[in-house]
Scaffold this motif. Structure first.
Motif, PDB file in Angstrom:
ATOM      1  N   ILE A 168       0.835  -1.201   0.000  1.00  0.00           N
ATOM      2  CA  ILE A 168       0.000   0.000   0.000  1.00  0.00           C
ATOM      3  C   ILE A 168       0.868   1.248   0.000  1.00  0.00           C
ATOM      4  O   ILE A 168       1.784   1.371   0.817  1.00  0.00           O
ATOM      5  N   VAL A 169       0.587   2.172  -0.920  1.00  0.00           N
ATOM      6  CA  VAL A 169       1.275   3.455  -0.975  1.00  0.00           C
ATOM      7  C   VAL A 169       0.290   4.537  -0.536  1.00  0.00           C
ATOM      8  O   VAL A 169      -0.860   4.554  -0.982  1.00  0.00           O
ATOM      9  N   GLN A 170       0.739   5.449   0.339  1.00  0.00           N
ATOM     10  CA  GLN A 170      -0.099   6.525   0.853  1.00  0.00           C
ATOM     11  C   GLN A 170       0.435   7.866   0.361  1.00  0.00           C
ATOM     12  O   GLN A 170       1.637   8.136   0.485  1.00  0.00           O
ATOM     13  N   THR A 171      -0.450   8.726  -0.199  1.00  0.00           N
ATOM     14  CA  THR A 171      -0.033  10.038  -0.708  1.00  0.00           C
ATOM     15  C   THR A 171      -1.126  11.070  -0.423  1.00  0.00           C
ATOM     16  O   THR A 171      -2.166  10.743   0.139  1.00  0.00           O
ATOM     17  N   THR A 172      -0.869  12.310  -0.862  1.00  0.00           N
ATOM     18  CA  THR A 172      -1.931  13.319  -0.811  1.00  0.00           C
ATOM     19  C   THR A 172      -2.915  13.070  -1.954  1.00  0.00           C
ATOM     20  O   THR A 172      -2.610  12.363  -2.914  1.00  0.00           O
ATOM     21  N   ARG A 173      -4.092  13.695  -1.845  1.00  0.00           N
ATOM     22  CA  ARG A 173      -5.167  13.435  -2.800  1.00  0.00           C
ATOM     23  C   ARG A 173      -4.981  14.251  -4.082  1.00  0.00           C
ATOM     24  O   ARG A 173      -4.214  15.208  -4.122  1.00  0.00           O
ATOM     25  N   ILE A 174      -5.719  13.859  -5.108  1.00  0.00           N
ATOM     26  CA  ILE A 174      -5.529  14.395  -6.456  1.00  0.00           C
ATOM     27  C   ILE A 174      -6.716  15.262  -6.865  1.00  0.00           C
ATOM     28  O   ILE A 174      -7.865  14.927  -6.576  1.00  0.00           O
ATOM     29  N   GLY A 175      -6.410  16.396  -7.522  1.00  0.00           N
ATOM     30  CA  GLY A 175      -7.471  17.169  -8.164  1.00  0.00           C
ATOM     31  C   GLY A 175      -8.320  17.999  -7.239  1.00  0.00           C
ATOM     32  O   GLY A 175      -9.426  18.385  -7.603  1.00  0.00           O
ATOM     33  N   ILE A 176      -7.832  18.295  -6.038  1.00  0.00           N
ATOM     34  CA  ILE A 176      -8.593  19.106  -5.090  1.00  0.00           C
ATOM     35  C   ILE A 176      -7.853  20.401  -4.809  1.00  0.00           C
ATOM     36  O   ILE A 176      -6.643  20.510  -5.058  1.00  0.00           O
ATOM     37  N   ARG A 177      -8.564  21.406  -4.281  1.00  0.00           N
ATOM     38  CA  ARG A 177      -7.929  22.676  -3.940  1.00  0.00           C
ATOM     39  C   ARG A 177      -7.783  22.832  -2.423  1.00  0.00           C
ATOM     40  O   ARG A 177      -6.772  23.311  -1.944  1.00  0.00           O
ATOM     41  N   GLU A 178      -8.816  22.434  -1.694  1.00  0.00           N
ATOM     42  CA  GLU A 178      -8.760  22.512  -0.234  1.00  0.00           C
ATOM     43  C   GLU A 178      -8.031  21.290   0.331  1.00  0.00           C
ATOM     44  O   GLU A 178      -8.072  20.212  -0.257  1.00  0.00           O
ATOM     45  N   ALA A 179      -7.396  21.486   1.481  1.00  0.00           N
ATOM     46  CA  ALA A 179      -6.788  20.372   2.236  1.00  0.00           C
ATOM     47  C   ALA A 179      -5.905  19.489   1.360  1.00  0.00           C
ATOM     48  O   ALA A 179      -5.954  18.267   1.431  1.00  0.00           O
ATOM     49  N   LYS A 180      -5.083  20.174   0.553  1.00  0.00           N
ATOM     50  CA  LYS A 180      -4.207  19.428  -0.365  1.00  0.00           C
ATOM     51  C   LYS A 180      -3.170  18.572   0.349  1.00  0.00           C
ATOM     52  O   LYS A 180      -2.639  17.624  -0.223  1.00  0.00           O
ATOM     53  N   ASP A 181      -2.865  18.944   1.589  1.00  0.00           N
ATOM     54  CA  ASP A 181      -1.786  18.253   2.298  1.00  0.00           C
ATOM     55  C   ASP A 181      -2.261  17.044   3.101  1.00  0.00           C
ATOM     56  O   ASP A 181      -1.452  16.365   3.722  1.00  0.00           O
ATOM     57  N   VAL A 182      -3.558  16.785   3.091  1.00  0.00           N
ATOM     58  CA  VAL A 182      -4.070  15.631   3.844  1.00  0.00           C
ATOM     59  C   VAL A 182      -3.750  14.336   3.088  1.00  0.00           C
ATOM     60  O   VAL A 182      -4.176  14.167   1.956  1.00  0.00           O
ATOM     61  N   PRO A 183      -2.998  13.436   3.675  1.00  0.00           N
ATOM     62  CA  PRO A 183      -2.505  12.245   2.940  1.00  0.00           C
ATOM     63  C   PRO A 183      -3.474  11.065   2.992  1.00  0.00           C
ATOM     64  O   PRO A 183      -3.151  10.012   3.514  1.00  0.00           O
ATOM     65  N   TRP A 184      -4.619  11.253   2.419  1.00  0.00           N
ATOM     66  CA  TRP A 184      -5.655  10.231   2.512  1.00  0.00           C
ATOM     67  C   TRP A 184      -5.918   9.549   1.181  1.00  0.00           C
ATOM     68  O   TRP A 184      -6.989   9.034   0.919  1.00  0.00           O
TER      69      TRP A 184
END
Length: 196
Positions: A168-184
DNA sequence: TGCCTGATGTTCT
DNA sequence: GAACATCAGGCAC
């Protein structure tokens, strides 16, 4: 797995957990979709978590007609329409009233069914399902599937045992403007169907 | 391979 | 009126 056979899910109690745990649990789990009379299995390879504490989530500002399904029980499908032309789908998770869901961003078809290619305008290979709107288009998921119970056809979810952490690889989410740093965002390591 | 943009409609400010 | 959990095609390198 439910290949050609009966899907044996009792409940989705396993999804009544926090959104990060649920997003991890859904990786490697299987969708069983009835597409043009064919029963077709796909392995979920990329997910993103969204919950009410999260500024990027549709549930952030509370329950509205659009987000009502997100606040319902786990194991239902939340479908939204975006950018004027695309649908994306989520699995509702957590306890009822919590407003948490996991976006299904990509899946790997385990069966070769021409109907998928037809729905995707003649495309093939990873282009069939390597993005959230592509996945919905391939499976024919639209707003009429919003609120669908994932224990029932034409779209069923079979939650399988969690993958080992090293896959499993965990990263920040794609294509959003808010809460870009949340690694979900989570995806299976080295799987070709993962977007980007 | 990577950036830019048009398509197109619902939701929220 | 703007933003938007996207995609595909075009053009430059």
């Amino acid at each position: 797995v439910a290949h050609q056979g009966r899907v044996t899910n009792g409940t989705f109690d396993v999804l009544k957990t926090d959104v990060v745990d649920a997003a991890r649990r859904l990786l490697g789990s299987v969708l069983v979709a009835d597409v043009d009379g064919n029963r077709l299995c796909l392995r979920i390879v990329e997910t993103e978590g969204y919950d009410q504490s999260d500024a990027a989530s549709h549930s952030y500002r509370g329950k509205t007609p659009r987000t009502e399904v997100m606040f319902g029980p786990a194991g239902y499908l939340y479908v939204y329409f975006t950018y004027g032309m695309h649908y994306c789908c989520n699995v509702v998770v957590g306890e009822e009233g919590q407003g948490a869901a996991v976006l299904l961003r990509a899946a790997e078809p385990l069966d070769v069914i021409d109907a998928l290619s037809v729905r995707r305008g003649g495309r093939s290979g990873i282009e069939l399902t390597n993005g959230p709107a592509k996945l919905c288009q391939a499976l024919g998921i639209t707003k009429v599937m919003n609120g669908h119970n994932l224990l029932e056809p034409p779209l069923q979810l079979q939650v399988l045992p969690q993958l080992p952490q090293e896959q499993i690889v965990q990263t920040t989410r794609i294509g959003i403007r808010e809460a870009k740093d949340v690694p979900w965002r989570f995806h299976i390591k080295d799987n070709p169907y993962v977007s980007r």
